[in-house]
Design an enzyme around this catalytic site. Structure first.
Site, PDB file in Angstrom:
ATOM      1  N   CYS A  57      -0.824  -4.966  23.338  1.00  0.00           N
ATOM      2  CA  CYS A  57      -1.384  -3.664  23.717  1.00  0.00           C
ATOM      3  C   CYS A  57      -2.898  -3.746  23.627  1.00  0.00           C
ATOM      4  CB  CYS A  57      -0.857  -2.590  22.760  1.00  0.00           C
ATOM      5  SG  CYS A  57      -1.635  -0.966  22.931  1.00  0.00           S
ATOM      6  N   ASP A  58      -3.598  -2.976  24.443  1.00  0.00           N
ATOM      7  CA  ASP A  58      -5.059  -3.015  24.408  1.00  0.00           C
ATOM      8  C   ASP A  58      -5.635  -2.391  23.139  1.00  0.00           C
ATOM      9  OD1 ASP A  58      -4.132  -0.592  25.424  1.00  0.00           O
ATOM     10  OD2 ASP A  58      -5.853  -0.267  26.714  1.00  0.00           O
TER      11      ASP A  58
END
Length: 196
Positions: A57-58
């Protein structure tokens, strides 16, 4: 902001796309919201960094959640890896307060980053109180809109998106404007193509 969004509707269809409101509406019409924050699990996408490293995930570009590197690992394998599945299932580990909340099926505890960033939040979303205020206010109108939408679905093709392909005859849509169907795409890349 929600009230302003509603006041700009034309024939029960939003003339302005606000991602959070659009995504919540998906849940009200029994669809999967496009905003991962509102899903019961994370892990529906990955982030690729400038050096090719791929993370779950960013918001979690951390060694623990590194899935591999795009230069020598297959993206499909990383997206479906055991580590990505483990990351996704972490979101469902909610505190008791969430499990008994009437709004759980709409927010699912929010984004894990907002539950972990401040230890004083005790794993409850930093925005929990704001979610509750929002849903207390917006729920009646969202239910009304959902009922109207369910009764006025256009066709099987249009049922994939909560707002369908509905444009008022008076509504001019620029090619580069957000599509009014709520997809998050530009009009030229979405419903304009379906109409031509």
């Amino acid at each position: 902001l929600f009230d302003l969004w509603i006041s700009d509707f034309i024939n029960h269809v939003p003339s302005t796309s606000i991602r959070f409101f659009d995504s919540i509406f998906y849940s009200y019409v029994d669809r999967v919201p496009p905003d991962c924050t509102l899903l019961d699990q994370c892990g529906v996408y990955v982030v690729v960094e400038h050096n090719g490293n791929v993370y779950a995930c960013d918001f979690f570009v951390e060694p623990e959640w590194k899935l591999g590197n795009i230069q020598h690992d297959r993206l499909i394998d990383m997206l479906n890896s055991k580590k990505q599945t483990e990351f996704g299932s972490q979101k469902a580990l909610l505190p008791a307060a969430c499990n008994t909340c009437q709004w759980l099926k709409y927010c699912y505890g929010g984004c894990p980053k907002d539950r972990l960033r401040n230890p004083r939040d005790r794993n409850v979303s930093h925005f929990c109180r704001a979610y509750k205020i929002f849903f207390d206010h917006a729920d009646p109108k969202l239910r009304e809109l959902a009922e109207s939408w369910k009764q006025n679905q256009l066709s099987d093709a249009d049922q994939n998106r909560p707002w369908g392909n509905q444009l008022s005859p008076k509504q001019k849509m620029g090619r580069n404007k957000p599509c009014p169907c709520g997809s998050g795409l530009k009009y030229k890349k979405c419903c304009l193509n379906r109409n031509n």
